[in-house]
Motif scaffolding. Structure first.
Motif, PDB file in Angstrom:
ATOM      1  N   PHE A   1      -9.350   0.569   7.210  1.00 26.86           N
ATOM      2  CA  PHE A   1      -8.841   1.899   7.523  1.00 26.86           C
ATOM      3  C   PHE A   1     -10.037   2.842   7.527  1.00 26.86           C
ATOM      4  O   PHE A   1     -10.689   3.046   6.497  1.00 26.86           O
ATOM      5  CB  PHE A   1      -7.826   2.368   6.476  1.00 26.86           C
ATOM      6  N   ALA A   2     -10.363   3.389   8.694  1.00 23.27           N
ATOM      7  CA  ALA A   2     -11.396   4.411   8.800  1.00 23.27           C
ATOM      8  C   ALA A   2     -10.739   5.769   8.590  1.00 23.27           C
ATOM      9  O   ALA A   2      -9.579   5.974   8.972  1.00 23.27           O
ATOM     10  CB  ALA A   2     -12.061   4.357  10.166  1.00 23.27           C
TER      11      ALA A   2
ATOM     12  N   LEU B   1      -6.676   6.794  -0.991  1.00 25.22           N
ATOM     13  CA  LEU B   1      -6.319   5.669  -0.113  1.00 25.22           C
ATOM     14  C   LEU B   1      -7.395   4.581  -0.168  1.00 25.22           C
ATOM     15  O   LEU B   1      -7.091   3.401  -0.369  1.00 25.22           O
ATOM     16  CB  LEU B   1      -6.152   6.172   1.320  1.00 25.22           C
ATOM     17  N   ALA B   2      -8.645   4.971  -0.001  1.00 16.99           N
ATOM     18  CA  ALA B   2      -9.744   4.006  -0.008  1.00 16.99           C
ATOM     19  C   ALA B   2      -9.860   3.302  -1.354  1.00 16.99           C
ATOM     20  O   ALA B   2     -10.081   2.087  -1.424  1.00 16.99           O
ATOM     21  CB  ALA B   2     -11.059   4.717   0.330  1.00 16.99           C
ATOM     22  N   ARG B   3      -9.705   4.058  -2.412  1.00 12.74           N
ATOM     23  CA  ARG B   3      -9.802   3.511  -3.766  1.00 12.74           C
ATOM     24  C   ARG B   3      -8.718   2.465  -4.010  1.00 12.74           C
ATOM     25  O   ARG B   3      -8.972   1.400  -4.578  1.00 12.74           O
ATOM     26  CB  ARG B   3      -9.709   4.645  -4.777  1.00 12.74           C
ATOM     27  N   LEU B   4      -7.510   2.765  -3.564  1.00 12.64           N
ATOM     28  CA  LEU B   4      -6.401   1.828  -3.734  1.00 12.64           C
ATOM     29  C   LEU B   4      -6.645   0.544  -2.944  1.00 12.64           C
ATOM     30  O   LEU B   4      -6.352  -0.554  -3.424  1.00 12.64           O
ATOM     31  CB  LEU B   4      -5.091   2.477  -3.278  1.00 12.64           C
ATOM     32  N   ILE B   5      -7.182   0.671  -1.734  1.00 17.07           N
ATOM     33  CA  ILE B   5      -7.398  -0.499  -0.881  1.00 17.07           C
ATOM     34  C   ILE B   5      -8.357  -1.490  -1.534  1.00 17.07           C
ATOM     35  O   ILE B   5      -8.166  -2.704  -1.442  1.00 17.07           O
ATOM     36  CB  ILE B   5      -7.928  -0.062   0.500  1.00 17.07           C
ATOM     37  N   MET B   6      -9.372  -0.992  -2.210  1.00 15.57           N
ATOM     38  CA  MET B   6     -10.364  -1.883  -2.802  1.00 15.57           C
ATOM     39  C   MET B   6     -10.084  -2.221  -4.271  1.00 15.57           C
ATOM     40  O   MET B   6     -10.913  -2.856  -4.926  1.00 15.57           O
ATOM     41  CB  MET B   6     -11.754  -1.274  -2.670  1.00 15.57           C
ATOM     42  N   THR B   7      -8.927  -1.847  -4.773  1.00 13.17           N
ATOM     43  CA  THR B   7      -8.540  -2.244  -6.129  1.00 13.17           C
ATOM     44  C   THR B   7      -8.210  -3.741  -6.127  1.00 13.17           C
ATOM     45  O   THR B   7      -7.446  -4.209  -5.281  1.00 13.17           O
ATOM     46  CB  THR B   7      -7.311  -1.447  -6.591  1.00 13.17           C
ATOM     47  N   PRO B   8      -8.783  -4.521  -7.060  1.00 15.66           N
ATOM     48  CA  PRO B   8      -8.547  -5.974  -7.044  1.00 15.66           C
ATOM     49  C   PRO B   8      -7.077  -6.380  -7.041  1.00 15.66           C
ATOM     50  O   PRO B   8      -6.700  -7.315  -6.331  1.00 15.66           O
ATOM     51  CB  PRO B   8      -9.248  -6.443  -8.325  1.00 15.66           C
ATOM     52  N   SER B   9      -6.231  -5.678  -7.809  1.00 18.37           N
ATOM     53  CA  SER B   9      -4.817  -6.061  -7.845  1.00 18.37           C
ATOM     54  C   SER B   9      -4.153  -5.846  -6.496  1.00 18.37           C
ATOM     55  O   SER B   9      -3.300  -6.630  -6.068  1.00 18.37           O
ATOM     56  CB  SER B   9      -4.076  -5.272  -8.928  1.00 18.37           C
TER      57      SER B   9
ATOM     58  N   ALA C   1     -15.236   3.663   6.194  1.00 13.19           N
ATOM     59  CA  ALA C   1     -14.010   2.866   6.283  1.00 13.19           C
ATOM     60  C   ALA C   1     -13.869   1.993   5.043  1.00 13.19           C
ATOM     61  O   ALA C   1     -14.868   1.566   4.457  1.00 13.19           O
ATOM     62  CB  ALA C   1     -14.021   1.994   7.538  1.00 13.19           C
ATOM     63  N   ALA C   2     -12.625   1.745   4.653  1.00 13.42           N
ATOM     64  CA  ALA C   2     -12.326   0.888   3.502  1.00 13.42           C
ATOM     65  C   ALA C   2     -11.754  -0.428   3.999  1.00 13.42           C
ATOM     66  O   ALA C   2     -10.790  -0.437   4.770  1.00 13.42           O
ATOM     67  CB  ALA C   2     -11.328   1.583   2.575  1.00 13.42           C
ATOM     68  N   PRO C   3     -12.311  -1.565   3.577  1.00 14.95           N
ATOM     69  CA  PRO C   3     -11.873  -2.875   4.079  1.00 14.95           C
ATOM     70  C   PRO C   3     -10.757  -3.497   3.247  1.00 14.95           C
ATOM     71  O   PRO C   3     -10.774  -3.447   2.020  1.00 14.95           O
ATOM     72  CB  PRO C   3     -13.147  -3.709   3.968  1.00 14.95           C
TER      73      PRO C   3
ATOM     74  N   LEU D   1       0.829  -1.205   0.000  1.00 14.67           N
ATOM     75  CA  LEU D   1       0.000   0.000   0.000  1.00 14.67           C
ATOM     76  C   LEU D   1       0.864   1.256   0.000  1.00 14.67           C
ATOM     77  O   LEU D   1       0.551   2.231  -0.695  1.00 14.67           O
ATOM     78  CB  LEU D   1      -0.926   0.001   1.219  1.00 14.67           C
ATOM     79  N   LYS D   2       1.948   1.233   0.748  1.00 17.94           N
ATOM     80  CA  LYS D   2       2.855   2.387   0.766  1.00 17.94           C
ATOM     81  C   LYS D   2       3.374   2.677  -0.633  1.00 17.94           C
ATOM     82  O   LYS D   2       3.444   3.838  -1.061  1.00 17.94           O
ATOM     83  CB  LYS D   2       4.028   2.114   1.724  1.00 17.94           C
ATOM     84  N   SER D   3       3.748   1.627  -1.338  1.00 17.34           N
ATOM     85  CA  SER D   3       4.270   1.778  -2.695  1.00 17.34           C
ATOM     86  C   SER D   3       3.225   2.375  -3.631  1.00 17.34           C
ATOM     87  O   SER D   3       3.523   3.268  -4.434  1.00 17.34           O
ATOM     88  CB  SER D   3       4.743   0.417  -3.210  1.00 17.34           C
ATOM     89  N   ARG D   4       2.001   1.915  -3.517  1.00 15.49           N
ATOM     90  CA  ARG D   4       0.953   2.405  -4.411  1.00 15.49           C
ATOM     91  C   ARG D   4       0.552   3.838  -4.088  1.00 15.49           C
ATOM     92  O   ARG D   4       0.228   4.612  -4.991  1.00 15.49           O
ATOM     93  CB  ARG D   4      -0.250   1.462  -4.357  1.00 15.49           C
ATOM     94  N   LEU D   5       0.575   4.188  -2.821  1.00 12.89           N
ATOM     95  CA  LEU D   5       0.296   5.575  -2.452  1.00 12.89           C
ATOM     96  C   LEU D   5       1.377   6.513  -2.999  1.00 12.89           C
ATOM     97  O   LEU D   5       1.081   7.602  -3.474  1.00 12.89           O
ATOM     98  CB  LEU D   5       0.215   5.708  -0.935  1.00 12.89           C
TER      99      LEU D   5
END
Length: 423
Positions: A303-304, A320-328, A134-136, A45-49
């Motif tokens: 992450f809320a 952040l939320a969008r990245l978390i729920m990206t299938p890849s 929150a994003a799961p 996640l750090k890398s994608r952000l």
């Protein structure tokens, strides 16, 4: 040409300015993912952000299964300095939501169609007053038993389906000089073990009524008494006082390094095996603890996002939320973490046998209503009641002189704690 060139240059410069602005923006995130497998998963996640133009500002709080992190978060919010996002589980999300502290993520949820991808039993925990806050990341199964394969082959013979069969296997290990159970005697670990035992002894109905509803009749049932006795007996198969304040990943390392045979722990433990170069079925086995084969004790890591002025999430929080729920990302993160994706669009082919089993059990138990939230991991009760249960169960674990009947009476009294905070 000069005019076109000027437009191109101007556009490029504008893009450069926007990129520079984005790159200068920090996004502070509080979490408790500090072990090897967890940290490796979070690096994704750090890398994608970073690729999206944001700087990750780390606010890691180690230990306590999230309890210490919640204390730190409370102090930060009290000072008017909340992070952009914080790791949370269900009941904590609801608590912060009631305080009007969390920002709205509905726009991202609608864009990515979260409602159609995530079971309703999970989305309820991600919403406050009907709005996503929150994003799961995943779905964790808490009721797993991890077994060193060599120890299993030598001393087990077959997978234990009942507690009596488990104790026969553990006795063989103990007689041979092998420590049967690696455990960390911290309140959250003790209670996580107890809720697994209660689920196995009493079944889903007793678990729901006794631990989630805190129903007096269910708490007084013979099943709760039996679960307390089984729980206490398990202690004799650990290394006793040496387990005091041992972190969960240190206990996992004991199984990884042939210092112990088994560990009761959620599927995040698998990440520690993978980080050590171990493989499922070859080096370790994952089985459901006795009596829990047809149930799923679930945890959702999320992450809320906290309000930063407006009710709606900021651009950084939405990214952040969008990245978390990206299938890849869901695939890459959960392959490293040991959990399984929540997104319905993730190919499970790359996951090991334990991950594939967990995903299949999640789908199956949601269909037959044996999917239940973990109390130990903030998914079901207000924090005051959860903390009181953890402290009581830990006291029972450490004090062999406490009668089972006394523990039952004290569990009954916990119902009255913190009830005003539930509405």
């Amino acid at each position: 040409m000069k005019k076109i060139s000027s437009l191109v240059v101007g556009a490029l410069c504008g893009a450069c300015v926007m990129a520079a602005q984005a790159a200068s923006e920090d996004i502070e995130i509080m979490h408790w993912w500090t072990s090897g497998g967890e940290a490796k998963a979070l690096d994704e996640l750090k890398s994608r952000l970073k690729g999206a133009g944001y700087r990750w500002k780390d606010m890691a709080v180690e230990g306590g299964g999230g309890d210490k992190a919640m204390e730190t978060l409370q102090a930060r919010v009290s000072r008017g300095q909340p992070p952009e996002a914080a790791q949370m589980n269900g009941a904590s999300i609801q608590s912060w939501g009631r305080q009007k502290a969390l920002a709205n993520l509905d726009a991202v949820a609608k864009e990515q169609q979260w409602e159609s991808q995530i079971p309703a039993v999970v989305t309820r925990g991600l919403k406050v007053d009907g709005h996503f806050v929150a994003a799961p990341f995943n779905i964790h199964r808490a009721n797993w038993l991890w077994i060193n394969r060599d120890a299993f082959v030598k001393y087990a013979g077959r997978t234990p389906e009942t507690w009596d069969q488990f104790f026969v296997m553990a006795d063989r290990m103990k007689t041979a000089g092998i420590l049967p159970i690696a455990h960390g005697s911290q309140p959250w670990q003790n209670f996580a073990l107890f809720e697994t035992v209660l689920l196995g002894v009493g079944g889903v109905d007793t678990y729901r009524r006794a631990l989630i509803a805190l129903d007096n009749e269910a708490i007084q049932s013979p099943k709760v008494e039996e679960a307390l006795k089984v729980f206490r007996r398990l202690k004799s198969y650990t290394d006793g006082a040496a387990a005091n304040d041992r972190n969960w990943n240190a206990a996992t390392a004991m199984v990884v390094n042939n210092k112990a045979a088994m560990q009761f722990m959620g599927d995040w433990a698998k990440g520690e095996f993978f980080a050590a170069g171990k493989a499922a079925d070859r080096d370790f086995l994952c089985i459901a603890p006795p009596g829990t084969q047809r149930s799923f004790l679930f945890i959702v890591d999320s992450f809320a996002v906290f309000k930063k002025g407006a009710d709606e999430a900021t651009a950084a929080q939405k990214t952040l939320a969008r990245l978390i729920m990206t299938p890849s990302f869901q695939q890459a993160f959960n392959l490293a973490k040991g959990s399984v994706p929540l997104s319905a669009n993730v190919d499970m082919a790359k996951f090991d046998v334990c991950g594939q089993q967990s995903s299949a059990y999640f789908v199956a138990t949601s269909m037959v209503d044996t999917l239940v939230p973990s109390v130990a991991f903030h998914m079901a009760l207000p924090v005051e009641q959860e903390t009181a249960l953890k402290n009581l169960v830990s006291e029972f674990w450490s004090n062999d002189a406490m009668p089972v009947a006394e523990a039952v009476r004290r569990i009954q009294r916990i119902r009255a704690i913190g009830t005003k905070d539930q509405h």
